[in-house]
Design a protein around this motif. Structure first.
Motif, PDB file in Angstrom:
ATOM      1  N   MET A 102      12.013  -6.738  -0.034  1.00  0.00           N
ATOM      2  CA  MET A 102      12.627  -5.774  -0.964  1.00  0.00           C
ATOM      3  C   MET A 102      12.621  -6.334  -2.387  1.00  0.00           C
ATOM      4  N   GLU A 103      13.035  -7.585  -2.544  1.00  0.00           N
ATOM      5  CA  GLU A 103      13.050  -8.191  -3.880  1.00  0.00           C
ATOM      6  C   GLU A 103      11.630  -8.291  -4.438  1.00  0.00           C
ATOM      7  N   ALA A 104      10.684  -8.635  -3.585  1.00  0.00           N
ATOM      8  CA  ALA A 104       9.290  -8.710  -4.032  1.00  0.00           C
ATOM      9  C   ALA A 104       8.834  -7.360  -4.568  1.00  0.00           C
ATOM     10  N   ALA A 105       9.266  -6.291  -3.904  1.00  0.00           N
ATOM     11  CA  ALA A 105       8.870  -4.947  -4.329  1.00  0.00           C
ATOM     12  C   ALA A 105       9.586  -4.533  -5.616  1.00  0.00           C
ATOM     13  N   PRO A 130       6.390   1.250  -6.344  1.00  0.00           N
ATOM     14  CA  PRO A 130       6.975   2.578  -6.097  1.00  0.00           C
ATOM     15  C   PRO A 130       7.404   2.742  -4.638  1.00  0.00           C
ATOM     16  N   GLY A 131       8.497   3.488  -4.440  1.00  0.00           N
ATOM     17  CA  GLY A 131       8.921   3.849  -3.087  1.00  0.00           C
ATOM     18  C   GLY A 131       9.951   2.932  -2.481  1.00  0.00           C
ATOM     19  N   ILE A 132      10.296   1.846  -3.159  1.00  0.00           N
ATOM     20  CA  ILE A 132      11.307   0.921  -2.646  1.00  0.00           C
ATOM     21  C   ILE A 132      12.443   0.849  -3.662  1.00  0.00           C
ATOM     22  N   ASP A 133      13.664   1.207  -3.203  1.00  0.00           N
ATOM     23  CA  ASP A 133      14.795   1.243  -4.130  1.00  0.00           C
ATOM     24  C   ASP A 133      15.690   0.000  -4.033  1.00  0.00           C
ATOM     25  N   VAL A 141       0.860  -1.180   0.000  1.00  0.00           N
ATOM     26  CA  VAL A 141       0.000   0.000   0.000  1.00  0.00           C
ATOM     27  C   VAL A 141       0.896   1.229   0.000  1.00  0.00           C
ATOM     28  N   ASP A 142       0.768   2.072  -1.026  1.00  0.00           N
ATOM     29  CA  ASP A 142       1.672   3.225  -1.100  1.00  0.00           C
ATOM     30  C   ASP A 142       1.179   4.371  -0.222  1.00  0.00           C
ATOM     31  N   HIS A 143       1.977   5.466  -0.184  1.00  0.00           N
ATOM     32  CA  HIS A 143       1.675   6.583   0.719  1.00  0.00           C
ATOM     33  C   HIS A 143       0.337   7.233   0.405  1.00  0.00           C
ATOM     34  N   THR A 194       4.404   1.350   1.932  1.00  0.00           N
ATOM     35  CA  THR A 194       5.655   1.864   1.385  1.00  0.00           C
ATOM     36  C   THR A 194       5.697   3.391   1.523  1.00  0.00           C
ATOM     37  N   PRO A 195       6.878   3.934   1.794  1.00  0.00           N
ATOM     38  CA  PRO A 195       7.003   5.387   1.937  1.00  0.00           C
ATOM     39  C   PRO A 195       6.941   6.091   0.583  1.00  0.00           C
TER      40      PRO A 195
END
Ligand code: FES
Length: 106
Positions: free
Chosen positions: A25-28, A34-37, A7-9, A101-102
Motif C-alpha cells: 500500500m505504501e509503495a503504491a 491509481p486505484g489504491i487509497d 498493472v492497472d485495470h 490494481t482495481p
C-alpha cells in the motif's frame, strides 16, 4: 531497492522501486499509483488498499491473518488473489512482484 510492477485495470504497467520493509500500500500511495487509497494509513481498518496479486507471486506472501480476512469480506471484487496491500511488506523475496490494481476502492 525492491521493484514492484503495478498493472492497472486498463493494463497499463507502472514499475516502481521502493525500500525493503514498506508495505505494498505504501509503495503504491508514495508513487501515486491509481486505484489504491489506503485511507486508514495501514491499520487494516478500511480495505481501500485492496489489490490483486499475480498468481505466480501469491504463494510467496505471508498468509492472510483474521483481521485482513474480515476486511477483505467487505470488498466487492474480492477474488482468490485479493490482498490488502497494507498487510504485505515488501522484501527481497518479492523483488519483481506483479500486482493488479482495481479501478477504484469505492
Ligand atoms: S490501508 Fe486501510 S486497510 Fe489497508
Amino acid at each position: 531497492m525492491i521493484k514492484i510492477h503495478f498493472v492497472d485495470h486498463g493494463g497499463t504497467e507502472r514499475s516502481v522501486e521502493v525500500e525493503d520493509g514498506i508495505s505494498l500500500m505504501e509503495a503504491a500511495t508514495q508513487n501515486l499509483i491509481p486505484g489504491i487509497d489506503g485511507d486508514c494509513g495501514g491499520s487494516c481498518a478500511c480495505a481501500t488498499c485492496h489489490m490483486h496479486i499475480d498468481p505466480e507471486w501469491l504463494d510467496r506472501l505471508p498468509p492472510i491473518e483474521d483481521q485482513e480476512n474480515q476486511m477483505l469480506d467487505i470488498v466487492d471484487l474480492r477474488d482468490a488473489d485479493s490482498r490488502l496491500g497494507c498487510q504485505v511488506k515488501v522484501s527481497p523475496e518479492l523483488d519483481g512482484i506483479v500486482v493488479r490494481t482495481p479501478i477504484g476502492q469505492h
